[in-house]
Scaffold this motif. Structure first.
Motif, mmCIF file in Angstrom:
data_model
loop_
_atom_site.group_PDB
_atom_site.id
_atom_site.type_symbol
_atom_site.label_atom_id
_atom_site.label_comp_id
_atom_site.label_asym_id
_atom_site.label_seq_id
_atom_site.Cartn_x
_atom_site.Cartn_y
_atom_site.Cartn_z
ATOM 1 N N ASN A 104 0.089 14.825 -19.042
ATOM 2 C CA ASN A 104 -1.114 14.965 -18.221
ATOM 3 C C ASN A 104 -1.861 13.636 -18.050
ATOM 4 O O ASN A 104 -3.072 13.607 -17.955
ATOM 5 C CB ASN A 104 -2.046 16.050 -18.765
ATOM 6 N N GLN A 105 -1.108 12.567 -18.020
ATOM 7 C CA GLN A 105 -1.656 11.248 -17.727
ATOM 8 C C GLN A 105 -1.157 10.829 -16.356
ATOM 9 O O GLN A 105 -0.082 11.254 -15.924
ATOM 10 C CB GLN A 105 -1.222 10.233 -18.780
ATOM 11 N N ILE A 106 -1.933 9.995 -15.688
ATOM 12 C CA ILE A 106 -1.520 9.512 -14.377
ATOM 13 C C ILE A 106 -0.420 8.471 -14.549
ATOM 14 O O ILE A 106 -0.575 7.505 -15.279
ATOM 15 C CB ILE A 106 -2.714 8.908 -13.612
ATOM 16 N N GLN A 107 0.683 8.714 -13.878
ATOM 17 C CA GLN A 107 1.811 7.785 -13.911
ATOM 18 C C GLN A 107 2.040 7.267 -12.497
ATOM 19 O O GLN A 107 2.083 8.028 -11.540
ATOM 20 C CB GLN A 107 3.070 8.480 -14.424
ATOM 21 N N SER A 134 14.298 8.878 -10.398
ATOM 22 C CA SER A 134 14.496 9.144 -11.820
ATOM 23 C C SER A 134 13.155 9.200 -12.548
ATOM 24 O O SER A 134 12.903 10.109 -13.353
ATOM 25 C CB SER A 134 15.400 8.074 -12.427
ATOM 26 N N GLN A 135 12.275 8.245 -12.251
ATOM 27 C CA GLN A 135 10.937 8.236 -12.857
ATOM 28 C C GLN A 135 10.143 9.476 -12.435
ATOM 29 O O GLN A 135 9.428 10.068 -13.254
ATOM 30 C CB GLN A 135 10.174 6.982 -12.446
ATOM 31 N N LEU A 136 10.278 9.850 -11.177
ATOM 32 C CA LEU A 136 9.574 11.021 -10.668
ATOM 33 C C LEU A 136 9.994 12.278 -11.419
ATOM 34 O O LEU A 136 9.152 13.036 -11.910
ATOM 35 C CB LEU A 136 9.858 11.184 -9.173
ATOM 36 N N TRP A 137 11.302 12.499 -11.545
ATOM 37 C CA TRP A 137 11.781 13.712 -12.216
ATOM 38 C C TRP A 137 11.490 13.679 -13.718
ATOM 39 O O TRP A 137 11.168 14.715 -14.301
ATOM 40 C CB TRP A 137 13.270 13.924 -11.965
ATOM 41 N N ASP A 138 11.557 12.516 -14.339
ATOM 42 C CA ASP A 138 11.244 12.411 -15.765
ATOM 43 C C ASP A 138 9.781 12.732 -16.051
ATOM 44 O O ASP A 138 9.445 13.192 -17.143
ATOM 45 C CB ASP A 138 11.562 11.004 -16.288
ATOM 46 N N GLU A 191 0.804 -1.214 0.000
ATOM 47 C CA GLU A 191 0.000 0.000 0.000
ATOM 48 C C GLU A 191 0.844 1.275 0.000
ATOM 49 O O GLU A 191 0.423 2.292 -0.543
ATOM 50 C CB GLU A 191 -0.914 -0.019 1.225
ATOM 51 N N ILE A 192 2.027 1.227 0.601
ATOM 52 C CA ILE A 192 2.824 2.452 0.757
ATOM 53 C C ILE A 192 3.992 2.563 -0.210
ATOM 54 O O ILE A 192 4.677 3.575 -0.234
ATOM 55 C CB ILE A 192 3.353 2.586 2.204
ATOM 56 N N ARG A 193 4.212 1.572 -1.027
ATOM 57 C CA ARG A 193 5.410 1.540 -1.882
ATOM 58 C C ARG A 193 5.254 2.275 -3.208
ATOM 59 O O ARG A 193 6.179 2.315 -4.004
ATOM 60 C CB ARG A 193 5.829 0.094 -2.140
ATOM 61 N N TRP A 194 4.099 2.860 -3.451
ATOM 62 C CA TRP A 194 3.880 3.517 -4.737
ATOM 63 C C TRP A 194 3.147 4.842 -4.536
ATOM 64 O O TRP A 194 2.543 5.092 -3.495
ATOM 65 C CB TRP A 194 3.080 2.616 -5.673
ATOM 66 N N THR A 195 3.236 5.666 -5.560
ATOM 67 C CA THR A 195 2.440 6.880 -5.622
ATOM 68 C C THR A 195 2.094 7.126 -7.084
ATOM 69 O O THR A 195 2.708 6.550 -7.980
ATOM 70 C CB THR A 195 3.173 8.083 -4.983
ATOM 71 N N ALA A 196 1.121 7.950 -7.298
ATOM 72 C CA ALA A 196 0.700 8.284 -8.662
ATOM 73 C C ALA A 196 0.686 9.801 -8.811
ATOM 74 O O ALA A 196 0.369 10.522 -7.869
ATOM 75 C CB ALA A 196 -0.680 7.707 -8.948
#
Length: 181
Positions: free
Chosen positions: A71-74, A103-107, A60-65
């Protein structure tokens, strides 16, 4: 320090990068509620955010969107290889997997004039040696500490020792609490 002070609490699991948006809503709500209670009670009121760091639901806590540049949810997800089942968040070290997540967050983000400062702060909290609950607490403190929000981590050894008599009393007299509720 003030004998007539009271604390009001809210809390949440230590989600990745604060977790769901309602975590931020809880922090803002308790800060606003505290202001109102100070006026009504005419006494000091301290807003406390309880980090549910003993929680062990890593899935439950290991991800965020978040919205990406299109402008798509990642969704970004932290992997911690070899993690034992039911490990509390306070014992989950971010490890090298946090580098890929960052890296994914900043990209996924559009760069602005605020990006360097935000990136520096987030990366100072979310590093391989940090636990997920410690990183969460430091980020929340950075966002809301200047407004008076106090972060409380019940996994802290000193806090556990201080709370032990309270929990023992509650276990012994649980019927009183149940009937009061």
């Amino acid at each position: 320090k003030e004998p007539n002070a009271v604390c009001v609490f809210t809390g949440q699991q230590a989600g990745l990068f604060t977790g769901p948006l309602y975590t931020i809503h809880k922090a803002v709500t308790i800060l606003n509620w505290t202001k109102r209670l100070k006026e009504v009670l005419k006494r000091p009121v301290v807003p406390v955010f309880w980090i549910a760091s003993d929680d062990h639901d890593f899935e439950e806590i290991r991800w965020t969107a978040l919205p990406n540049t299109q402008n798509q949810i990642q969704r970004v997800t932290l992997d911690v290889p070899g993690l034992a089942p039911r490990t509390p968040a306070s014992q989950i070290t971010l490890g090298d997997g946090i580098r890929d997540v960052l890296s994914q967050l900043w990209d996924a983000q559009i760069a602005t004039e605020f990006t360097p400062a935000i990136r520096e702060a987030v990366e100072s909290f979310y590093n391989p040696a940090s636990t997920i609950s410690d990183a969460f607490g430091r980020l929340m403190s950075r966002l809301f500490g200047k407004h008076g929000l106090v972060m409380f981590d019940p996994a802290d050894a000193e806090a556990k020792a201080l709370c032990a008599p309270l929990f023992a009393e509650e276990i012994a007299r649980h019927q009183l609490t149940a009937s009061a509720l």
